[in-house]
Scaffold this motif. Structure first.
Motif, PDB file in Angstrom:
ATOM      1  N   VAL A   1       0.845  -1.202   0.000  1.00 31.57           N
ATOM      2  CA  VAL A   1       0.000   0.000   0.000  1.00 31.57           C
ATOM      3  C   VAL A   1       0.879   1.251   0.000  1.00 31.57           C
ATOM      4  CG1 VAL A   1      -1.643   1.359   1.384  1.00 31.57           C
ATOM      5  CG2 VAL A   1      -2.035  -1.089   1.020  1.00 31.57           C
ATOM      6  N   ALA A   2       1.930   1.248   0.829  1.00 33.39           N
ATOM      7  CA  ALA A   2       2.853   2.393   0.885  1.00 33.39           C
ATOM      8  C   ALA A   2       3.513   2.622  -0.476  1.00 33.39           C
ATOM      9  CB  ALA A   2       3.918   2.155   1.957  1.00 33.39           C
ATOM     10  N   ARG A   3       3.894   1.524  -1.133  1.00 33.70           N
ATOM     11  CA  ARG A   3       4.529   1.621  -2.455  1.00 33.70           C
ATOM     12  C   ARG A   3       3.528   2.120  -3.498  1.00 33.70           C
ATOM     13  NH1 ARG A   3       7.984   3.089  -5.814  1.00 33.70           N
ATOM     14  NH2 ARG A   3       8.453   1.775  -7.586  1.00 33.70           N
ATOM     15  N   GLY A   4       2.286   1.632  -3.426  1.00 32.90           N
ATOM     16  CA  GLY A   4       1.248   2.079  -4.350  1.00 32.90           C
ATOM     17  C   GLY A   4       1.024   3.575  -4.255  1.00 32.90           C
ATOM     18  N   LEU A   5       1.013   4.091  -3.035  1.00 34.97           N
ATOM     19  CA  LEU A   5       0.842   5.539  -2.829  1.00 34.97           C
ATOM     20  C   LEU A   5       2.026   6.308  -3.400  1.00 34.97           C
ATOM     21  CD1 LEU A   5      -0.548   5.487   0.835  1.00 34.97           C
ATOM     22  CD2 LEU A   5      -1.824   6.193  -1.200  1.00 34.97           C
ATOM     23  N   GLU A   6       3.224   5.732  -3.221  1.00 34.52           N
ATOM     24  CA  GLU A   6       4.429   6.381  -3.742  1.00 34.52           C
ATOM     25  C   GLU A   6       4.367   6.459  -5.272  1.00 34.52           C
ATOM     26  OE1 GLU A   6       9.245   6.071  -3.051  1.00 34.52           O
ATOM     27  OE2 GLU A   6       8.066   4.233  -3.067  1.00 34.52           O
ATOM     28  N   LEU A   7       3.917   5.383  -5.901  1.00 36.63           N
ATOM     29  CA  LEU A   7       3.800   5.370  -7.371  1.00 36.63           C
ATOM     30  C   LEU A   7       2.800   6.423  -7.851  1.00 36.63           C
ATOM     31  CD1 LEU A   7       3.776   1.498  -7.911  1.00 36.63           C
ATOM     32  CD2 LEU A   7       5.537   3.068  -8.738  1.00 36.63           C
ATOM     33  N   LEU A   8       1.842   6.750  -6.995  1.00 34.61           N
ATOM     34  CA  LEU A   8       0.830   7.764  -7.323  1.00 34.61           C
ATOM     35  C   LEU A   8       1.318   9.189  -7.052  1.00 34.61           C
ATOM     36  CD1 LEU A   8      -2.256   5.833  -6.002  1.00 34.61           C
ATOM     37  CD2 LEU A   8      -2.193   6.940  -8.254  1.00 34.61           C
ATOM     38  N   GLY A   9       2.539   9.300  -6.521  1.00 37.25           N
ATOM     39  CA  GLY A   9       3.110  10.633  -6.335  1.00 37.25           C
ATOM     40  C   GLY A   9       3.132  11.142  -4.913  1.00 37.25           C
ATOM     41  N   LEU A  10       2.744  10.291  -3.943  1.00 34.81           N
ATOM     42  CA  LEU A  10       2.844  10.709  -2.543  1.00 34.81           C
ATOM     43  C   LEU A  10       4.225  10.364  -2.010  1.00 34.81           C
ATOM     44  CD1 LEU A  10      -0.481  10.062  -2.815  1.00 34.81           C
ATOM     45  CD2 LEU A  10      -0.306  10.812  -0.455  1.00 34.81           C
ATOM     46  N   GLU A  11       4.727  11.234  -1.177  1.00 29.84           N
ATOM     47  CA  GLU A  11       6.060  11.034  -0.614  1.00 29.84           C
ATOM     48  C   GLU A  11       6.101   9.735   0.175  1.00 29.84           C
ATOM     49  OE1 GLU A  11       8.173  13.457   2.809  1.00 29.84           O
ATOM     50  OE2 GLU A  11       7.630  14.776   1.139  1.00 29.84           O
ATOM     51  N   ARG A  12       7.200   9.015   0.060  1.00 23.10           N
ATOM     52  CA  ARG A  12       7.347   7.718   0.741  1.00 23.10           C
ATOM     53  C   ARG A  12       7.337   7.900   2.256  1.00 23.10           C
ATOM     54  NH1 ARG A  12       7.367   2.354  -0.984  1.00 23.10           N
ATOM     55  NH2 ARG A  12       8.234   1.096   0.696  1.00 23.10           N
ATOM     56  N   THR A  13       6.633   7.011   2.965  1.00 28.36           N
ATOM     57  CA  THR A  13       6.688   7.006   4.430  1.00 28.36           C
ATOM     58  C   THR A  13       6.770   5.565   4.910  1.00 28.36           C
ATOM     59  OG1 THR A  13       5.540   7.573   6.486  1.00 28.36           O
ATOM     60  CG2 THR A  13       4.135   7.079   4.603  1.00 28.36           C
ATOM     61  N   SER A  14       7.539   5.343   5.966  1.00 27.41           N
ATOM     62  CA  SER A  14       7.604   3.989   6.543  1.00 27.41           C
ATOM     63  C   SER A  14       6.707   3.909   7.777  1.00 27.41           C
ATOM     64  CB  SER A  14       9.054   3.660   6.920  1.00 27.41           C
ATOM     65  OG  SER A  14       9.531   4.647   7.820  1.00 27.41           O
ATOM     66  N   ASP A  15       5.957   4.978   8.043  1.00 24.34           N
ATOM     67  CA  ASP A  15       5.066   5.042   9.195  1.00 24.34           C
ATOM     68  C   ASP A  15       3.710   4.434   8.810  1.00 24.34           C
ATOM     69  OD1 ASP A  15       3.225   5.756  11.141  1.00 24.34           O
ATOM     70  OD2 ASP A  15       3.984   7.790  11.386  1.00 24.34           O
ATOM     71  N   GLY A  16       3.390   3.273   9.395  1.00 25.91           N
ATOM     72  CA  GLY A  16       2.154   2.576   9.061  1.00 25.91           C
ATOM     73  C   GLY A  16       0.904   3.400   9.306  1.00 25.91           C
ATOM     74  N   TYR A  17       0.908   4.165  10.394  1.00 24.72           N
ATOM     75  CA  TYR A  17      -0.261   5.000  10.717  1.00 24.72           C
ATOM     76  C   TYR A  17      -0.472   6.069   9.645  1.00 24.72           C
ATOM     77  CZ  TYR A  17      -0.331   2.963  15.424  1.00 24.72           C
ATOM     78  OH  TYR A  17      -0.417   2.094  16.482  1.00 24.72           O
ATOM     79  N   GLU A  18       0.634   6.618   9.163  1.00 17.80           N
ATOM     80  CA  GLU A  18       0.559   7.653   8.128  1.00 17.80           C
ATOM     81  C   GLU A  18       0.107   7.042   6.801  1.00 17.80           C
ATOM     82  OE1 GLU A  18       0.246  11.084   6.419  1.00 17.80           O
ATOM     83  OE2 GLU A  18       0.713  10.933   8.557  1.00 17.80           O
ATOM     84  N   THR A  19       0.644   5.864   6.486  1.00 19.20           N
ATOM     85  CA  THR A  19       0.216   5.149   5.274  1.00 19.20           C
ATOM     86  C   THR A  19      -1.286   4.894   5.320  1.00 19.20           C
ATOM     87  OG1 THR A  19       2.370   4.085   5.011  1.00 19.20           O
ATOM     88  CG2 THR A  19       0.501   3.004   3.946  1.00 19.20           C
ATOM     89  N   LEU A  20      -1.765   4.430   6.468  1.00 18.45           N
ATOM     90  CA  LEU A  20      -3.195   4.148   6.646  1.00 18.45           C
ATOM     91  C   LEU A  20      -4.031   5.413   6.432  1.00 18.45           C
ATOM     92  CD1 LEU A  20      -5.541   2.301   7.567  1.00 18.45           C
ATOM     93  CD2 LEU A  20      -4.969   2.899   9.930  1.00 18.45           C
ATOM     94  N   ALA A  21      -3.610   6.506   7.067  1.00 19.52           N
ATOM     95  CA  ALA A  21      -4.367   7.763   6.958  1.00 19.52           C
ATOM     96  C   ALA A  21      -4.417   8.243   5.507  1.00 19.52           C
ATOM     97  CB  ALA A  21      -3.727   8.831   7.850  1.00 19.52           C
ATOM     98  N   ARG A  22      -3.294   8.180   4.806  1.00 13.63           N
ATOM     99  CA  ARG A  22      -3.244   8.650   3.409  1.00 13.63           C
ATOM    100  C   ARG A  22      -4.134   7.788   2.510  1.00 13.63           C
ATOM    101  NH1 ARG A  22       3.247   9.914   2.514  1.00 13.63           N
ATOM    102  NH2 ARG A  22       3.430  11.429   4.213  1.00 13.63           N
TER     103      ARG A  22
END
Length: 240
Positions: free
Chosen positions: A183-204
């Protein structure tokens, strides 16, 4: 990332997904995978599956063991309720837990926690109680505040990290997703800055789902698919 900028980025990510040429096909595939994940009718077996996922084994292997348990103990006279499954697990061997006694203890604890929860709502069936827990404002709040370990049903067992808690919420029917690496990688491919914080990934990811007006588990599956493909062929937003 600034809050306003992040809101713009999640809205932009949603636009890119919505305007994919194969959006409908991707949506259908994701929805089918979510149906497979959330298809268990017995609350006790949903809880059992989530506990077994702590073993770190692939979901297919875990689901296979849960299916075998159902086939072995299914009885028209006695449904697989939380009290019945708890009783069975007290007398059955560790083979139902991949030979891991700690998983057996954890499963017993979780079933006990939900049995207590069901008793508080004696007018609702077990599966409804489980789904309402997964989607409740309180459960969301404990996670949003990052105090998962104080959540009074699953959190207090001390055994579930964020991903496992989210897995249980998803398979229980909650409108949320598991903040995996995919999910974090998918968001990154969409142009969101990479985060290793699971809570932040979830919120985004949940914000992207809100913009898309789609169930969060479906969007989670779509993001996972982008990551598996390393997909970069998104359309450019207007004025982007």
């Amino acid at each position: 990332m600034h809050m306003v900028e992040l809101a713009d980025k999640t809205a932009e990510a949603a636009w890119k997904i919505r305007n994919l040429e194969d959006f409908d096909a991707r949506l259908e595939r994701a929805a089918r995978r979510v149906d497979e994940l959330t298809g268990r009718p017995e609350a006790a077996l949903v809880i059992y599956e989530a506990a077994l996922m702590k073993s770190g084994r692939p979901r297919e292997e875990v689901a296979g063991l849960v299916d075998r348990f159902r086939e072995t103990f299914e009885d028209e006279e006695e449904p697989l309720t939380i009290p019945r499954v708890s009783a069975l697990m007290k007398v059955e061997g560790d083979e139902w837990f991949f030979g891991d006694r700690e998983l057996r203890v954890l499963t017993g604890q979780l079933l006990g926690q939900f049995q207590h929860r069901v008793a508080q709502y004696n007018y609702l069936d077990e599966r409804t109680v489980l789904r309402r827990w997964a989607d409740s404002y309180d459960t969301r709040l404990f996670i949003r505040r990052r105090i998962l370990d104080t959540e009074p049903v699953v959190g207090v067992t001390g055994a579930f990290d964020l991903e496992l808690m989210q897995y249980l919420r998803v398979i229980a029917g909650g409108d949320t997703l598991v903040p995996t690496e995919g999910v974090a990688r998918g968001l990154e491919l969409l142009g969101l800055e990479r985060t290793s914080d699971g809570y932040e990934t979830l919120a985004r990811a949940e914000r992207v789902a809100l913009h898309l007006e789609l169930p969060a588990p479906v969007v989670g599956e779509m993001l996972e698919e982008f990551a598996r493909e390393g997909f970069t062929g998104f359309p450019a937003p207007p004025g982007g």
